[in-house]
Design a protein around this motif. Structure first.
Motif, PDB file in Angstrom:
ATOM      1  N   TRP A  57       9.125 -16.639  44.198  1.00  0.00           N
ATOM      2  CA  TRP A  57       9.133 -15.264  43.662  1.00  0.00           C
ATOM      3  C   TRP A  57      10.545 -14.704  43.765  1.00  0.00           C
ATOM      4  O   TRP A  57      11.390 -15.241  44.475  1.00  0.00           O
ATOM      5  CB  TRP A  57       8.117 -14.378  44.387  1.00  0.00           C
ATOM      6  CG  TRP A  57       8.289 -14.237  45.880  1.00  0.00           C
ATOM      7  CD1 TRP A  57       8.040 -15.215  46.818  1.00  0.00           C
ATOM      8  CD2 TRP A  57       8.726 -13.088  46.595  1.00  0.00           C
ATOM      9  NE1 TRP A  57       8.292 -14.737  48.076  1.00  0.00           N
ATOM     10  CE2 TRP A  57       8.709 -13.426  47.971  1.00  0.00           C
ATOM     11  CE3 TRP A  57       9.116 -11.803  46.223  1.00  0.00           C
ATOM     12  CZ2 TRP A  57       9.081 -12.524  48.969  1.00  0.00           C
ATOM     13  CZ3 TRP A  57       9.480 -10.899  47.228  1.00  0.00           C
ATOM     14  CH2 TRP A  57       9.457 -11.269  48.575  1.00  0.00           C
ATOM     15  N   VAL A 116      10.276  -8.214  33.249  1.00  0.00           N
ATOM     16  CA  VAL A 116       9.978  -8.111  34.689  1.00  0.00           C
ATOM     17  C   VAL A 116      10.912  -7.085  35.339  1.00  0.00           C
ATOM     18  O   VAL A 116      10.472  -6.228  36.120  1.00  0.00           O
ATOM     19  CB  VAL A 116      10.133  -9.493  35.374  1.00  0.00           C
ATOM     20  CG1 VAL A 116      10.056  -9.355  36.894  1.00  0.00           C
ATOM     21  CG2 VAL A 116       9.051 -10.457  34.888  1.00  0.00           C
ATOM     22  N   PHE A 120       9.894  -3.218  37.198  1.00  0.00           N
ATOM     23  CA  PHE A 120      10.261  -2.701  38.520  1.00  0.00           C
ATOM     24  C   PHE A 120      11.393  -1.680  38.434  1.00  0.00           C
ATOM     25  O   PHE A 120      12.041  -1.375  39.440  1.00  0.00           O
ATOM     26  CB  PHE A 120      10.651  -3.862  39.449  1.00  0.00           C
ATOM     27  CG  PHE A 120       9.485  -4.775  39.741  1.00  0.00           C
ATOM     28  CD1 PHE A 120       8.405  -4.326  40.478  1.00  0.00           C
ATOM     29  CD2 PHE A 120       9.471  -6.068  39.260  1.00  0.00           C
ATOM     30  CE1 PHE A 120       7.316  -5.156  40.743  1.00  0.00           C
ATOM     31  CE2 PHE A 120       8.390  -6.904  39.512  1.00  0.00           C
ATOM     32  CZ  PHE A 120       7.312  -6.436  40.250  1.00  0.00           C
ATOM     33  N   PHE A 136      14.242  -7.256  45.499  1.00  0.00           N
ATOM     34  CA  PHE A 136      13.261  -8.294  45.866  1.00  0.00           C
ATOM     35  C   PHE A 136      13.343  -8.627  47.356  1.00  0.00           C
ATOM     36  O   PHE A 136      12.327  -8.927  47.989  1.00  0.00           O
ATOM     37  CB  PHE A 136      13.456  -9.545  45.000  1.00  0.00           C
ATOM     38  CG  PHE A 136      12.943  -9.342  43.583  1.00  0.00           C
ATOM     39  CD1 PHE A 136      11.587  -9.280  43.335  1.00  0.00           C
ATOM     40  CD2 PHE A 136      13.822  -9.182  42.519  1.00  0.00           C
ATOM     41  CE1 PHE A 136      11.090  -9.065  42.047  1.00  0.00           C
ATOM     42  CE2 PHE A 136      13.344  -8.976  41.224  1.00  0.00           C
ATOM     43  CZ  PHE A 136      11.973  -8.916  40.992  1.00  0.00           C
ATOM     44  N   HIS A 144       3.623  -7.085  47.589  1.00  0.00           N
ATOM     45  CA  HIS A 144       4.264  -7.389  46.306  1.00  0.00           C
ATOM     46  C   HIS A 144       3.283  -8.125  45.395  1.00  0.00           C
ATOM     47  O   HIS A 144       3.184  -7.837  44.197  1.00  0.00           O
ATOM     48  CB  HIS A 144       5.515  -8.219  46.584  1.00  0.00           C
ATOM     49  CG  HIS A 144       6.361  -8.479  45.377  1.00  0.00           C
ATOM     50  ND1 HIS A 144       6.864  -7.480  44.577  1.00  0.00           N
ATOM     51  CD2 HIS A 144       6.790  -9.652  44.818  1.00  0.00           C
ATOM     52  CE1 HIS A 144       7.568  -8.018  43.586  1.00  0.00           C
ATOM     53  NE2 HIS A 144       7.532  -9.333  43.717  1.00  0.00           N
ATOM     54  N   VAL A 148       2.166  -6.925  41.747  1.00  0.00           N
ATOM     55  CA  VAL A 148       2.376  -7.780  40.568  1.00  0.00           C
ATOM     56  C   VAL A 148       1.051  -8.027  39.841  1.00  0.00           C
ATOM     57  O   VAL A 148       0.968  -7.919  38.612  1.00  0.00           O
ATOM     58  CB  VAL A 148       3.038  -9.120  40.992  1.00  0.00           C
ATOM     59  CG1 VAL A 148       2.996 -10.141  39.863  1.00  0.00           C
ATOM     60  CG2 VAL A 148       4.476  -8.884  41.444  1.00  0.00           C
ATOM     61  N   GLU A 377       6.301 -13.271  39.595  1.00  0.00           N
ATOM     62  CA  GLU A 377       6.445 -12.134  38.675  1.00  0.00           C
ATOM     63  C   GLU A 377       6.311 -12.528  37.206  1.00  0.00           C
ATOM     64  O   GLU A 377       6.174 -11.653  36.344  1.00  0.00           O
ATOM     65  CB  GLU A 377       7.789 -11.423  38.906  1.00  0.00           C
ATOM     66  CG  GLU A 377       7.968 -10.838  40.302  1.00  0.00           C
ATOM     67  CD  GLU A 377       8.488 -11.859  41.314  1.00  0.00           C
ATOM     68  OE1 GLU A 377       8.713 -13.034  40.928  1.00  0.00           O
ATOM     69  OE2 GLU A 377       8.663 -11.504  42.492  1.00  0.00           O
ATOM     70  N   GLN A 378       6.356 -13.825  36.912  1.00  0.00           N
ATOM     71  CA  GLN A 378       6.207 -14.234  35.506  1.00  0.00           C
ATOM     72  C   GLN A 378       4.863 -13.811  34.917  1.00  0.00           C
ATOM     73  O   GLN A 378       4.732 -13.638  33.707  1.00  0.00           O
ATOM     74  CB  GLN A 378       6.336 -15.755  35.381  1.00  0.00           C
ATOM     75  CG  GLN A 378       7.764 -16.234  35.558  1.00  0.00           C
ATOM     76  CD  GLN A 378       7.861 -17.738  35.622  1.00  0.00           C
ATOM     77  OE1 GLN A 378       6.872 -18.421  35.901  1.00  0.00           O
ATOM     78  NE2 GLN A 378       9.043 -18.261  35.384  1.00  0.00           N
ATOM     79  N   ILE A 380       3.639 -11.077  34.933  1.00  0.00           N
ATOM     80  CA  ILE A 380       3.794  -9.752  34.309  1.00  0.00           C
ATOM     81  C   ILE A 380       4.102  -9.910  32.826  1.00  0.00           C
ATOM     82  O   ILE A 380       3.419  -9.368  31.961  1.00  0.00           O
ATOM     83  CB  ILE A 380       4.901  -8.945  35.018  1.00  0.00           C
ATOM     84  CG1 ILE A 380       4.460  -8.606  36.459  1.00  0.00           C
ATOM     85  CG2 ILE A 380       5.259  -7.689  34.228  1.00  0.00           C
ATOM     86  CD1 ILE A 380       5.535  -7.934  37.287  1.00  0.00           C
TER      87      ILE A 380
END
Ligand code: RAT
Ligand code: ZN
Length: 434
Positions: A57, A116, A120, A136, A144, A148, A377-378, A380
């Motif tokens: 991540w 991404v 954020f 991050f 987190h 996410v 996070e991908q 997202i």
């Protein structure tokens, strides 16, 4: 006799009386339902927190995704040898500079990183990664993950778990804690495709196997799979296969498939996922980014589905040319479930084409997408892209249906979206039963 016109009324007779969605409102209604329906992501490479550093991540991992590495070498004089000698931070810096500063990030994977950062509220056009890295670094992983998953609109992800991976196996043996939002998959590539390099590991663990997988080897592999079933409680077993794979054929892998894997799946009531069409290491210097694609002979599916009617096959194919045949075979065999637009297929133009074809040929009896996320996070951007591509396709299917005489209610839309993104997976994988 006077011809009867199709029902054009705004209420469906003899049904619930629920309001038909006006054609002009279909797009918005579909969009809203897609956003409000939590998705089950049936194939990822993510890990729950108890797997420690196997779970990727953060910005450096996002930028060094192998999809972006492949693009980097097209826009930078850096050679693969030079790149792989760099630290992760240096690699991420180099990719940011080449693809996001010196070029406009309009490719699908590059745009994903931008989405991404935006999610954020981080800068999407800065010259360096200082602010993103600082963000991050200060996140606590469990919180987190929840954030996410919330932004991505997903409720559960299915991991990819390799019992012969030297880093992963110890985590399971030391009792990796189960996580309510991460489920396991028993991945079989090393057994079915790379037996020569791995049978010794099974032998060393006391399973009576040999290099030729002869004699009682298949029975021993079954025991190995049952033991790992007990540890992992996988949702399905899975293998990625080259474009040259065929069944039947006199190969060691096919022997283990027919004599060990498929009987185990039947006994454990698990589907087998076949991801077909990789041309492994077409350019080995690129490592993970070095695989290409080839068209497979999908008569292999006809042969498997017919020979093993009691097995369920979840199938994704990597070649665009194989997509239509996959739909045709799904119409022939109800033990075949097409899923996802995988890897080189996961671009809006191709996702659109494949998904329209699947709806036209299969209605809602398929699983439209999986994220294949390797970095947390991908999910997202991958799921936001899926919703964005799906909304016009689905609303157009409803518009055509309305024009032909049947309007849909919001409940109909909800039922379809739930089936596509949740219940097809649930019924095939029995998510709460394993
Ligand atoms: O899409 C990918 O990231 C590929 O590298 C593969 O991992 C593929 O998805 C697979 O599961 O083999
Ligand atoms: Zn994958």
């Amino acid at each position: 006799m006077k011809a009867t016109l199709p029902n054009q009324g705004r209420h469906r007779p003899q049904s619930t009386g629920a309001q038909i969605v006006e054609t002009a409102q279909l797009f918005q209604a579909v969009e809203e339902v897609l956003v409000a329906t939590p998705i089950i992501d049936i194939h990822t490479h993510l890990f729950s927190p108890s797997f420690g550093k196997l779970g990727l991540w953060g910005i450096d991992e996002l930028l060094t995704y192998h999809y972006l590495e492949a693009e980097f070498f097209r826009s930078s004089p850096t050679t693969p040898e030079q790149y792989f000698a760099l630290s992760k931070t240096q690699q991420a810096d180099a990719i940011w500079r080449a693809l996001f500063v010196e070029n406009t990030p309009i490719s699908e994977s590059a745009r994903g990183v931008v989405a991404v950062l935006k999610a954020f509220e981080l800068p999407t056009d800065s010259l360096d990664l200082a602010e993103a890295r600082a963000f991050f670094q200060t996140q606590s992983l469990e919180d987190h993950i929840q954030r996410v998953f919330g932004i991505a609109g997903i409720s559960l992800v299915v991991m990819t778990n390799d019992p012969l991976d030297p880093e992963e196996a110890p985590a399971w043996l030391n009792g990796a804690r189960e996580h309510p939002q991460f489920r396991a998959v028993l991945r079989l590539d090393k057994i079915l495709r790379h037996w020569a390099a791995h049978w010794q590991v099974l032998a060393a663990q006391g399973y009576k196997v040999d290099a030729q997988a002869s004699g009682k080897s298949a029975a021993a592999v079954q025991r190995f799979l049952f033991d790992w079933y007990e540890r992992m409680h996988p949702m399905y077993m899975a293998v990625s296969l080259p474009d040259t794979f065929f069944y039947p054929a006199e190969t060691l892998g096919n022997h283990l498939l027919a004599e060990a894997v498929l009987p185990s799946c039947r006994e454990l009531d698990l589907p087998l996922s076949l991801m077909i069409g990789v041309r492994p290491q077409a350019n080995a210097a690129l490592r993970l980014a070095g695989d290409a694609v080839g068209r497979a002979d999908l008569r292999l599916l006809e042969n498997l589905c017919r020979t093993f009617p009691k097995n369920r096959f979840l199938v994704s194919v990597l070649s665009r040319e194989n997509q239509h045949e996959l739909c045709v075979y799904a119409r022939k065999f109800s033990n075949l479930m097409p899923f996802g637009c995988w890897w080189f297929m996961n671009n809006p133009s191709i996702v659109e084409e494949i998904t329209r074809e699947r709806i036209e040929m299969l209605g809602t009896s398929f699983i439209p997408q999986h994220s294949d996320a390797r970095v947390l996070e991908q999910v997202i951007y991958k799921w936001s892209n899926t919703r964005r591509t799906l909304a016009p396709i689905l609303s157009n299917a409803y518009r055509l249906l309305a024009e032909d005489g049947r309007g849909v209610t919001r409940n109909d839309i909800q039922r379809d979206v739930t089936r596509l993104f949740r219940s097809n997976a649930d019924s095939w994988m029995n998510l709460n039963g394993h």
